[in-house]
Design an enzyme around this catalytic site. Structure first.
Site, PDB file in Angstrom:
ATOM      1  N   HIS A  34     -34.590   3.029 -21.167  1.00 47.27           N
ATOM      2  CA  HIS A  34     -34.854   1.610 -20.916  1.00 47.27           C
ATOM      3  C   HIS A  34     -35.740   1.479 -19.680  1.00 47.27           C
ATOM      4  O   HIS A  34     -35.924   2.434 -18.934  1.00 47.27           O
ATOM      5  CB  HIS A  34     -33.541   0.855 -20.696  1.00 47.27           C
ATOM      6  CG  HIS A  34     -32.816   1.308 -19.464  1.00 47.27           C
ATOM      7  ND1 HIS A  34     -32.004   2.426 -19.441  1.00 47.27           N
ATOM      8  CD2 HIS A  34     -32.811   0.827 -18.189  1.00 47.27           C
ATOM      9  CE1 HIS A  34     -31.528   2.597 -18.222  1.00 47.27           C
ATOM     10  NE2 HIS A  34     -32.005   1.637 -17.425  1.00 47.27           N
ATOM     11  N   HIS A 115     -40.584   2.683 -15.760  1.00 46.24           N
ATOM     12  CA  HIS A 115     -40.521   4.034 -16.308  1.00 46.24           C
ATOM     13  C   HIS A 115     -39.260   4.172 -17.152  1.00 46.24           C
ATOM     14  O   HIS A 115     -38.367   3.339 -17.087  1.00 46.24           O
ATOM     15  CB  HIS A 115     -40.486   5.073 -15.173  1.00 46.24           C
ATOM     16  CG  HIS A 115     -39.248   5.000 -14.354  1.00 46.24           C
ATOM     17  ND1 HIS A 115     -39.082   4.071 -13.342  1.00 46.24           N
ATOM     18  CD2 HIS A 115     -38.092   5.722 -14.408  1.00 46.24           C
ATOM     19  CE1 HIS A 115     -37.890   4.218 -12.810  1.00 46.24           C
ATOM     20  NE2 HIS A 115     -37.267   5.208 -13.437  1.00 46.24           N
TER      21      HIS A 115
END
Length: 164
Positions: A34, A115
């Protein structure tokens, strides 16, 4: 006590594509991949509805298109880079931070570096694979308030990025 964060999750297609190119040892828990928009940490259970209400009040920015590409490291942590409509994602993240702070849940002011954490252990093969990786785009239609319970991520609420 709940251990909360706010996140957007990739499409199934994006996860499948990345899993096919990674060394098999690296794709252990792709359901956890996620982009963290806000980390709240430990929140008393009676306060969770206040967090949900604050997130529900964030103006929806409309769909945001993202894709995974490239790699990086934070110490031993290896991550896949996120590209796409990062300006809108960053603005939306700031709206979330502001709404949570107004509700009494301040979020740290560290720079936002979108990221996906892929591994908590450095592996040169993984980093080499990710450095040249460019995955398919996907459209983010919702974000979630998530509780981390014994290493599993349990969505407590989801919120649309576009008005219904």
């Amino acid at each position: 006590m709940s251990r909360l964060f706010v996140a957007v999750f990739p499409s199934e297609e994006a996860v499948d594509h990345l899993c096919r190119v990674l060394p098999s040892s690296a794709a252990r828990r792709p359901e956890k991949w996620h982009v963290t928009l806000a980390f709240l940490g430990d929140v008393p259970d009676p306060d969770v509805p206040l967090v949900t209400d604050a997130l529900a009040a964030v103006p929806p920015p409309g769909p945001i298109t993202l894709r995974l590409a490239g790699a990086g490291r934070f110490g031993s942590v290896t991550w896949a880079g996120v590209h796409g409509d990062l300006e809108r994602l960053t603005t939306f993240r700031e709206d979330i931070r502001h709404a949570l702070a107004e509700a009494g849940f301040p979020i740290d002011a560290r720079p936002f570096r979108p990221h996906f954490t892929i591994s908590y252990r450095y592996d040169r093969r993984l980093t080499t694979t990710l450095e040249s990786y460019s995955g398919p785009s996907w459209t983010v239609h919702e974000f979630a308030l998530v509780d981390s319970i014994d290493g599993d991520y349990v969505p407590l609420s989801t919120h649309r990025l576009s008005p219904a």
